[in-house]
Enzyme design. Structure first.
Site, PDB file in Angstrom:
ATOM      1  N   SER A  63      25.971  36.860  43.715  1.00  0.00           N
ATOM      2  CA  SER A  63      26.851  37.751  42.970  1.00  0.00           C
ATOM      3  C   SER A  63      26.509  37.836  41.497  1.00  0.00           C
ATOM      4  O   SER A  63      27.129  38.592  40.765  1.00  0.00           O
ATOM      5  CB  SER A  63      28.302  37.277  43.109  1.00  0.00           C
ATOM      6  N   THR A  78      31.702  36.991  40.473  1.00  0.00           N
ATOM      7  CA  THR A  78      31.472  36.992  39.029  1.00  0.00           C
ATOM      8  C   THR A  78      31.778  35.624  38.444  1.00  0.00           C
ATOM      9  O   THR A  78      32.577  34.871  38.988  1.00  0.00           O
ATOM     10  CB  THR A  78      32.412  38.041  38.393  1.00  0.00           C
ATOM     11  N   THR A 106      27.788  39.272  36.038  1.00  0.00           N
ATOM     12  CA  THR A 106      27.997  39.637  37.444  1.00  0.00           C
ATOM     13  C   THR A 106      26.929  40.615  37.921  1.00  0.00           C
ATOM     14  O   THR A 106      26.256  41.269  37.110  1.00  0.00           O
ATOM     15  CB  THR A 106      29.378  40.295  37.619  1.00  0.00           C
ATOM     16  N   ARG A 115      27.696  52.429  38.707  1.00  0.00           N
ATOM     17  CA  ARG A 115      29.071  51.963  38.532  1.00  0.00           C
ATOM     18  C   ARG A 115      29.086  50.741  37.615  1.00  0.00           C
ATOM     19  O   ARG A 115      28.285  49.824  37.749  1.00  0.00           O
ATOM     20  CB  ARG A 115      29.670  51.605  39.886  1.00  0.00           C
ATOM     21  N   ILE A 116      29.998  50.743  36.665  1.00  0.00           N
ATOM     22  CA  ILE A 116      30.191  49.610  35.768  1.00  0.00           C
ATOM     23  C   ILE A 116      31.634  49.146  35.912  1.00  0.00           C
ATOM     24  O   ILE A 116      32.566  49.941  35.806  1.00  0.00           O
ATOM     25  CB  ILE A 116      29.878  49.985  34.310  1.00  0.00           C
ATOM     26  N   GLY A 117      31.801  47.876  36.165  1.00  0.00           N
ATOM     27  CA  GLY A 117      33.135  47.318  36.326  1.00  0.00           C
ATOM     28  C   GLY A 117      33.691  46.792  35.021  1.00  0.00           C
ATOM     29  O   GLY A 117      33.335  47.243  33.925  1.00  0.00           O
ATOM     30  N   ASP A 118      34.552  45.792  35.126  1.00  0.00           N
ATOM     31  CA  ASP A 118      35.196  45.243  33.934  1.00  0.00           C
ATOM     32  C   ASP A 118      34.327  44.246  33.181  1.00  0.00           C
ATOM     33  O   ASP A 118      34.506  44.041  31.985  1.00  0.00           O
ATOM     34  CB  ASP A 118      36.505  44.569  34.327  1.00  0.00           C
ATOM     35  N   THR A 139      37.720  37.911  37.036  1.00  0.00           N
ATOM     36  CA  THR A 139      36.871  38.188  38.187  1.00  0.00           C
ATOM     37  C   THR A 139      37.714  38.931  39.219  1.00  0.00           C
ATOM     38  O   THR A 139      38.942  38.917  39.162  1.00  0.00           O
ATOM     39  CB  THR A 139      36.312  36.901  38.817  1.00  0.00           C
ATOM     40  N   GLY A 140      37.035  39.567  40.172  1.00  0.00           N
ATOM     41  CA  GLY A 140      37.771  40.281  41.205  1.00  0.00           C
ATOM     42  C   GLY A 140      37.564  41.786  41.091  1.00  0.00           C
ATOM     43  O   GLY A 140      36.506  42.248  40.649  1.00  0.00           O
ATOM     44  N   ARG A 141      38.557  42.544  41.485  1.00  0.00           N
ATOM     45  CA  ARG A 141      38.445  44.010  41.465  1.00  0.00           C
ATOM     46  C   ARG A 141      38.478  44.505  40.025  1.00  0.00           C
ATOM     47  O   ARG A 141      39.524  44.554  39.366  1.00  0.00           O
ATOM     48  CB  ARG A 141      39.565  44.642  42.279  1.00  0.00           C
ATOM     49  N   GLY A 142      37.321  44.913  39.534  1.00  0.00           N
ATOM     50  CA  GLY A 142      37.195  45.260  38.126  1.00  0.00           C
ATOM     51  C   GLY A 142      37.983  46.464  37.694  1.00  0.00           C
ATOM     52  O   GLY A 142      38.436  46.547  36.547  1.00  0.00           O
TER      53      GLY A 142
END
Length: 343
Positions: free
Chosen positions: A84, A197, A215, A225-228, A248-251
């Site tokens: 990850s 992450t 991450t 795609r870019i998360g948090d 961490t988790g769903r960004g």
């Protein structure tokens, strides 16, 4: 630290459908004595020693806090067994590994990040260079890759055989109406799941703070795609007057709540690190319409200026509460947090 009863009371207004639990190994309600310096990572016992020890060795030798944070972050980035983060990270829907990372120095509020970075094993180090060697905060995609190359980073294929097989299994079983077919015996020779992450937060012996989040992002994500994780104030925030937080988790949920900034501001208002993390979990669930609407998870970790540490998650189990790990002069300690929804 918050105990089970306090957390249930604070979350009572979010709906009767919650299964509310906190730390089942109850701790004393008195605030612990300050611990300084310390380093926190957002993982539990399995990774604690190998992630925290290299950074701690830097601090113990009198090194700079940024060097300590970077050293610990690189452990998972360079480990091909971790699917990850960094090398061996799980790819996007096209089978390409794109990495995100952020770095922040609490002393100056300087920060840097990279998003959708390809072919570079240690995005945390590139994010630090964005912070220190540019007047920008974010570099993404091809620009981030060119910047890394300009600073001597070697380009490498980040897709390990194990990660390739994980992607292939996902791709071949995504639909029974496309032209991708799984092996007849269904065997991909896989038995290990990705872990997630990682956040590294640190406090040194002068009271300064720094942090990093790194991450490979959401497995099978849309390219680009870019998360948090690379967004300052979402996946990471550090304020030398207050503390530091990472997620961490769903960004997407952390992004739309400015999660780490929210947690730091909760600590500024007087909450302990754990209480501040709980407050963010409650907010995320509330804006999603309640517990019965939440089918994802986020975990938040935090430390404050006094050397206290805490974590909380939206979902968890009695036998598997959210955890973080810290290292201090006394050694490594596993921090058990609270959660809102029993799974």
């Amino acid at each position: 630290m918050t105990n089970r009863r306090t957390f249930i009371k604070s979350a009572a207004g979010l709906g009767a459908s919650f299964s509310l639990f906190a730390n089942f190994k109850a701790r004393a309600q008195e605030r612990p004595a300050p611990r300084r310096p310390l380093i926190l990572c957002s993982r539990g016992e399995e990774w604690a020693e190998k992630v925290l020890r290299p950074g701690w060795d830097v601090l113990e030798a009198g090194g700079d806090i940024l060097d300590a944070v970077e050293k610990s972050a690189q452990v998972t980035e360079l480990d091909p067994e971790d699917q990850s983060v960094g090398y061996g990270g799980l790819p996007n829907e096209n089978g390409v590994v794109q990495l995100d990372a952020s770095f922040m120095d609490g002393r100056t509020h300087n920060c840097g990040s990279v998003g959708a970075l390809e072919n570079i094993k240690t995005p945390s180090s590139v994010a630090r260079l964005v912070m220190e060697r540019t007047d920008h905060v974010h570099l993404v995609g091809e620009g981030a890759r060119q910047f890394a190359r300009a600073h001597g980073f070697k380009e490498e294929n980040l897709l390990t055989d194990q990660s390739r097989k994980m992607w292939l299994r996902w791709k071949e079983n995504l639909s029974d109406k496309d032209d991708w077919l799984p092996p007849q015996d269904g065997n991909y020779d896989l038995d290990k799941r990705p872990t997630g992450t990682i956040n590294i937060l640190a406090l040194d012996n002068t009271g300064d703070l720094a942090g990093c989040t790194t991450t490979s992002g959401l497995f099978g994500k849309l390219p680009g795609r870019i998360g948090d994780s690379p967004i300052i104030g979402a996946g990471l925030y550090v304020d030398n007057e207050v503390g530091a937080a990472g997620a961490t988790g769903r960004g997407e949920e952390i992004l739309r709540t400015c999660g780490s900034f929210f947690v730091v501001e909760q600590m500024r208002a007087g909450k302990s690190p754990r209480e501040a993390c709980e407050a963010l979990c409650q907010r995320i669930v509330k804006i999603n319409g309640g517990a019965d609407k939440v089918d994802f998870n986020d975990k938040i970790v935090a430390i404050n200026k006094n050397g206290e540490a805490g974590c909380a998650a939206i979902r968890g189990r009695r036998d598997k509460p959210p955890q973080a790990a810290i290292i201090t002069a006394a050694g490594i300690e596993i921090i058990e947090g609270s959660y809102l929804i029993e799974t």
